[in-house]
Structure formats: C-alpha cells, structure tokens
Design an enzyme around this catalytic site. Structure first.
Site, PDB file in Angstrom:
ATOM      1  N   GLU A   1      24.317 -19.865  19.013  1.00 30.85           N
ATOM      2  CA  GLU A   1      25.519 -20.403  19.646  1.00 30.85           C
ATOM      3  C   GLU A   1      25.195 -21.344  20.796  1.00 30.85           C
ATOM      4  OE1 GLU A   1      28.169 -17.313  21.025  1.00 30.85           O
ATOM      5  OE2 GLU A   1      27.439 -15.977  19.463  1.00 30.85           O
TER       6      GLU A   1
ATOM      7  N   CYS B   1      25.529 -25.172  27.369  1.00 30.38           N
ATOM      8  CA  CYS B   1      24.861 -23.886  27.528  1.00 30.38           C
ATOM      9  C   CYS B   1      24.111 -23.622  26.229  1.00 30.38           C
ATOM     10  CB  CYS B   1      25.935 -22.817  27.776  1.00 30.38           C
ATOM     11  SG  CYS B   1      25.276 -21.151  27.827  1.00 30.38           S
TER      12      CYS B   1
ATOM     13  N   CYS C   1      18.244 -10.906  21.238  1.00 29.31           N
ATOM     14  CA  CYS C   1      17.611 -10.709  22.538  1.00 29.31           C
ATOM     15  C   CYS C   1      17.059  -9.288  22.578  1.00 29.31           C
ATOM     16  CB  CYS C   1      18.673 -10.883  23.631  1.00 29.31           C
ATOM     17  SG  CYS C   1      18.033 -10.764  25.316  1.00 29.31           S
TER      18      CYS C   1
ATOM     19  N   CYS D   1      20.693  -5.458  27.883  1.00 22.80           N
ATOM     20  CA  CYS D   1      21.690  -5.227  28.948  1.00 22.80           C
ATOM     21  C   CYS D   1      22.955  -4.680  28.287  1.00 22.80           C
ATOM     22  CB  CYS D   1      22.022  -6.529  29.671  1.00 22.80           C
ATOM     23  SG  CYS D   1      20.580  -7.340  30.371  1.00 22.80           S
TER      24      CYS D   1
ATOM     25  N   CYS E   1      26.341  -6.749  27.499  1.00 21.50           N
ATOM     26  CA  CYS E   1      26.157  -8.070  26.884  1.00 21.50           C
ATOM     27  C   CYS E   1      26.173  -7.962  25.362  1.00 21.50           C
ATOM     28  CB  CYS E   1      24.828  -8.647  27.348  1.00 21.50           C
ATOM     29  SG  CYS E   1      24.455 -10.266  26.661  1.00 21.50           S
TER      30      CYS E   1
ATOM     31  N   GLY F   1      19.718 -14.940  24.382  1.00 22.52           N
ATOM     32  CA  GLY F   1      18.261 -14.844  24.528  1.00 22.52           C
ATOM     33  C   GLY F   1      17.813 -14.840  25.974  1.00 22.52           C
ATOM     34  N   GLU F   2      16.565 -14.427  26.171  1.00 22.49           N
ATOM     35  CA  GLU F   2      15.968 -14.402  27.509  1.00 22.49           C
ATOM     36  C   GLU F   2      14.920 -15.523  27.554  1.00 22.49           C
ATOM     37  OE1 GLU F   2      16.171 -13.069  30.601  1.00 22.49           O
ATOM     38  OE2 GLU F   2      14.386 -14.273  30.915  1.00 22.49           O
TER      39      GLU F   2
ATOM     40  N   SER G   1      18.417 -19.223  33.435  1.00 20.94           N
ATOM     41  CA  SER G   1      18.847 -17.900  33.882  1.00 20.94           C
ATOM     42  C   SER G   1      17.968 -16.811  33.276  1.00 20.94           C
ATOM     43  CB  SER G   1      20.308 -17.687  33.448  1.00 20.94           C
ATOM     44  OG  SER G   1      20.777 -16.456  33.890  1.00 20.94           O
TER      45      SER G   1
ATOM     46  N   SER H   1      20.179 -12.945  36.888  1.00 22.66           N
ATOM     47  CA  SER H   1      21.282 -12.048  36.547  1.00 22.66           C
ATOM     48  C   SER H   1      21.030 -10.727  37.260  1.00 22.66           C
ATOM     49  CB  SER H   1      21.332 -11.842  35.027  1.00 22.66           C
ATOM     50  OG  SER H   1      21.508 -13.084  34.397  1.00 22.66           O
TER      51      SER H   1
ATOM     52  N   HIS I   1      23.571  -8.489  39.007  1.00 20.09           N
ATOM     53  CA  HIS I   1      24.621  -7.575  38.521  1.00 20.09           C
ATOM     54  C   HIS I   1      24.670  -6.192  39.172  1.00 20.09           C
ATOM     55  CE1 HIS I   1      25.292 -10.673  35.655  1.00 20.09           C
ATOM     56  NE2 HIS I   1      24.421 -10.300  34.757  1.00 20.09           N
TER      57      HIS I   1
ATOM     58  N   ASN J   1      33.232 -10.176  31.015  1.00 22.92           N
ATOM     59  CA  ASN J   1      33.986 -10.386  29.770  1.00 22.92           C
ATOM     60  C   ASN J   1      33.991  -9.099  28.985  1.00 22.92           C
ATOM     61  OD1 ASN J   1      34.854 -13.130  29.139  1.00 22.92           O
ATOM     62  ND2 ASN J   1      32.718 -13.621  29.602  1.00 22.92           N
TER      63      ASN J   1
ATOM     64  N   CYS K   1      28.460 -15.293  25.750  1.00 20.18           N
ATOM     65  CA  CYS K   1      27.657 -14.079  25.547  1.00 20.18           C
ATOM     66  C   CYS K   1      27.521 -13.571  24.121  1.00 20.18           C
ATOM     67  CB  CYS K   1      28.204 -12.930  26.380  1.00 20.18           C
ATOM     68  SG  CYS K   1      28.718 -13.407  27.998  1.00 20.18           S
TER      69      CYS K   1
HETATM   70  N1  SAH Z   1      18.826 -13.521  29.392  1.00 22.64           N
HETATM   71  C1  SAH Z   1      19.178 -14.444  30.437  1.00 22.64           C
HETATM   72  C2  SAH Z   1      19.999 -15.591  29.919  1.00 22.64           C
HETATM   73  C3  SAH Z   1      21.381 -15.230  29.437  1.00 22.64           C
HETATM   74  S1  SAH Z   1      22.465 -15.884  30.561  1.00 22.64           S
HETATM   75  C4  SAH Z   1      19.874 -13.711  31.552  1.00 22.64           C
HETATM   76  O1  SAH Z   1      20.131 -12.523  31.405  1.00 22.64           O
HETATM   77  O2  SAH Z   1      20.093 -14.285  32.610  1.00 22.64           O
HETATM   78  C5  SAH Z   1      23.926 -15.103  30.205  1.00 22.64           C
HETATM   79  C6  SAH Z   1      24.582 -14.565  31.445  1.00 22.64           C
HETATM   80  O3  SAH Z   1      25.790 -13.888  31.093  1.00 22.64           O
HETATM   81  C7  SAH Z   1      23.717 -13.539  32.140  1.00 22.64           C
HETATM   82  O4  SAH Z   1      23.898 -13.637  33.525  1.00 22.64           O
HETATM   83  C8  SAH Z   1      24.306 -12.257  31.618  1.00 22.64           C
HETATM   84  O5  SAH Z   1      23.981 -11.166  32.420  1.00 22.64           O
HETATM   85  C9  SAH Z   1      25.769 -12.591  31.606  1.00 22.64           C
HETATM   86  N2  SAH Z   1      26.581 -11.712  30.766  1.00 22.64           N
HETATM   87  C10 SAH Z   1      26.203 -11.028  29.683  1.00 22.64           C
HETATM   88  N3  SAH Z   1      27.217 -10.308  29.192  1.00 22.64           N
HETATM   89  C11 SAH Z   1      28.278 -10.578  29.978  1.00 22.64           C
HETATM   90  C12 SAH Z   1      29.630 -10.150  29.973  1.00 22.64           C
HETATM   91  N4  SAH Z   1      30.086  -9.302  29.045  1.00 22.64           N
HETATM   92  N5  SAH Z   1      30.429 -10.635  30.943  1.00 22.64           N
HETATM   93  C13 SAH Z   1      29.972 -11.515  31.876  1.00 22.64           C
HETATM   94  N6  SAH Z   1      28.717 -11.947  31.918  1.00 22.64           N
HETATM   95  C14 SAH Z   1      27.872 -11.487  30.983  1.00 22.64           C
END
Ligand code: SAH
Length: 341
Positions: A92, A105, A112, A116, A119, A159-160, A191, A214, A216, A290, A333
């Site tokens: 995506e 993006c 991944c 998390c 996600c 992905g990371e 990120s 990230s 959180h 989200n 996401c």
């Molecule tokens: N793996 C990397 C790149 C992904 S970036 C990372 O974790 O940073 C995607 C971003 O969206 C990250 O900050 C992730 O934590 C966040 N994310 C994932 N699921 C989400 C959700 N349900 N609501 C809001 N942000 C979310």
C-alpha cells in the site's frame, strides 16, 4: 532470472555496462530513462541503440508495480493505492495533498515482523523485504497516475524500514539523486518503531532526513505491553540512541504518539512523557489511534487529547495533534491490504 535493473545504483549500472563491453556513459543515459523519466520499457529509451536495447532486454527486467485498487477520499483528495508486485504480493501507498505539495507514504516491506498490537500491518506477519526498485516504483507509478510532482516522502507505510536497512538506504540515495527524482533529504521522513541498532547505523549514513520514532508510551510497562520491540530495546536505550542521533546530525527528532483510550492517554502519562523528553530537540505528534477491525482499541476523546497536549506544552515540549486525512478510505496502517486477503 533476469536482473532487476531499477535496483542498481548509477555506479553499479556503470560497472555492469563495462562488463557488457559498453561505454560507461551509456549507464548515465539509461539511468535517466529509468529514474527521471520513469519509463517501463527499454523501447522507450530512444537515444540507446537498438542493439544495446535488445541486449538489455535479454538480461534485465524493469520491475514496476501495477495498480490493483485506487481509492480517493471524498473529503480531502487523499489517494490510497493497493499495488501488486511482480510475485503477486500486495503493498500500500498513500498520497496526501498539503499546502506545501504532495506527500507520499511508502511501504518498505510486505507485512512486518514487529508485532505492535494496535497496528494492522503485522497481523498477518512478515512476508518479505521490498527491493529498492519496489520502493521507488510506488512513487514513480503514483506520480504518473496522478500527473503531479511528489515533493515529500514519509516512510510510514507497511513495514519497519530499519529492518530492511540496506535496501532502504539504497532507495533513499536513489530517490534523492539528481539523476533521478531528486527529492531532497530534508523532505523525507523515516519512521521506526525503535530498532536501536538501526538508528545507530542510520546515524553513520549522515543523511539530513527527519527521523520519526513511534514511541506511543511514556514507560516500559505500557510500551512493552503494546510494542514487543520494547523488550529488546527499552525506552532508556531508545531515548539515549535518539540523543546521540541528534548530537550527531543536528536534526530534530519527531516522536509519534498514538492516543489509545485508557491505555496511554492519562494526565500522568503526559507528565511522565514530558519528563523523559525534557531538554531534547524534538517534537511530539499526537495521533488519535485508528481503530483496527481485529483489535479493540478505541481512540482517546477530544478532551483527553487537549488535556494531554496542554501538559506537554506547559512542560516545554513541542507538540501537535496530527490531522487525519483520508478517514473514509482506511488510509492508514495496512488496512487496505488486510481487507483484500
Ligand atoms: N515500522 C515503522 C514504520 C511504520 S509508520 C514504525 O513503526 O514507525 C506507521 C505509523 O503508524 C507508526 O508510528 C505506527 O506506530 C502508527 N500506527 C500503527 N497502527 C496505528 C493505529 N491503529 N493508529 C494510529 N497509528 C498507528
């Protein structure tokens, strides 16, 4: 199997041409066709001789991705693409329109492995890394399809990125090359969920991009519950890597903080977060989480977010609430890819 010509750097392409008995300057011409003009076939390379073109055809493929699905938000023109790769996998990308231009993006992996738990990207696990050409193609194809110039990139798709380090670095160098789309590093954000070893490796590359973390959560107890990566590198280790990164690059770090109702959004969490980030050259991005079908997280309500941000600001921490775009098209996401399975 033919080679993936779009994943070769200009220097690599030069050496391959020399090996084929060709003049190295031809590599420059071919590189421009691929990365500035974004052609999908050797036939379009009109200043390259027919012989060389057919020779290239024999040895190389110009891999691209095809648009499997395209959703356009009725609210804000955000466009979400579901792309199909050569081997059938789906990825995506999202294009967003801001005052300063178009931002894409991009995804860096199929799936991944970070896990998390809020996600959608990792629910079906990890399949494979994307090649440099597959990351580039997301931009080339979207730009052509929309007939706009994309000026900013965020590596915040599925992905990371630091778990696919070499391909991501190669992609970054190619996309910012003046022989390609020439998107400046200062217009690129990467990120990570907190892969500390990768942050140190990235530091050595001395790129002027923006690093997003990230985060959180304000403490290990909450973070380890939601983000397994925290068991490998805890918050102290992560923040100390961030401080080193800032010292080395002089770049401000951006912390992402998804606000999850009842999990990480209390006033106490805000105070703890502020005390941990005190004195750092950073910015906090608050994102109402989200909801993901498979998970039962709820986003924090407005009053909670306002109270949280006020505490951060009172303690001298720069913070904003991220505007959400494309809410009608599941623009974030890994949600679209999941929906297809
Ligand atoms: N793996 C990397 C790149 C992904 S970036 C990372 O974790 O940073 C995607 C971003 O969206 C990250 O900050 C992730 O934590 C966040 N994310 C994932 N699921 C989400 C959700 N349900 N609501 C809001 N942000 C979310």
């Amino acid at each position: 199997m033919k080679k993936d010509i779009k994943s070769l750097s200009l220097d690599e392409l030069k050496s391959e041409l020399i090996e084929m008995g060709e003049k190295p300057f031809k590599a420059g011409q071919i590189y421009l066709w691929l990365h500035k003009h974004n052609v999908d076939s050797f036939d379009e390379m009109t200043n390259i001789s027919k012989d060389l073109r057919s020779n290239l055809e024999k040895n190389y493929d110009i891999y691209t991705c095809t648009i499997e699905k395209k959703l356009v938000s009725v609210y804000d023109d955000t466009v979400k693409y579901l792309f199909r790769l050569n081997d059938g996998e789906l990825i995506e990308s999202v294009v967003m329109k801001y005052k300063y231009g178009y931002t894409i993006c991009v995804s860096s992996q199929v799936g991944c492995r970070m896990g998390c738990n809020f996600c959608a990207s990792g629910i079906a696990g990890f399949i494979r890394n994307l090649t440099p050409s597959e990351i580039l193609s997301q931009i080339y194809v979207a730009q052509k399809d929309l007939s706009v110039r994309i000026s900013h990139i965020v590596m915040m798709g599925v992905g990371e990125p630091l778990d696919n380090f070499d391909n991501v670095i190669k992609f970054l160098r190619m996309i910012s090359d003046e022989n390609g789309l020439n998107i400046g590093m200062r217009n690129i954000s990467l990120s990570t969920c907190g892969v500390v070893s990768g942050i140190y490796k990235l530091m050595e590359e001395k790129l002027q991009l923006t690093l997003s973390i990230s985060l959180h959560a304000p403490n290990d107890e909450i973070r380890s519950r939601t983000m397994p990566v925290n068991n490998k590198w805890n918050i102290d280790e992560l923040l100390s890597a961030c401080r080193d990164y800032i010292k080395e690059t002089n770049r401000r770090i951006s912390f992402e903080y998804a606000m999850i109702s009842g999990v990480n959004d209390s006033d106490a969490c805000a105070k703890e977060l502020a005390s941990r980030l005190k004195g750092m050259l950073c910015h906090v991005n608050l994102i109402p989480v989200n909801s993901v079908k498979e998970r039962d997280y709820r986003k924090s309500n407005k009053e909670r977010i306002v109270s949280f941000i006020k505490i951060l600001e009172k303690n001298g921490i720069n913070a904003t609430v991220r505007r959400t775009l494309g809410s009608d098209i599941n623009a974030s996401c890994g949600q679209l890819r999941r929906g297809e399975k």
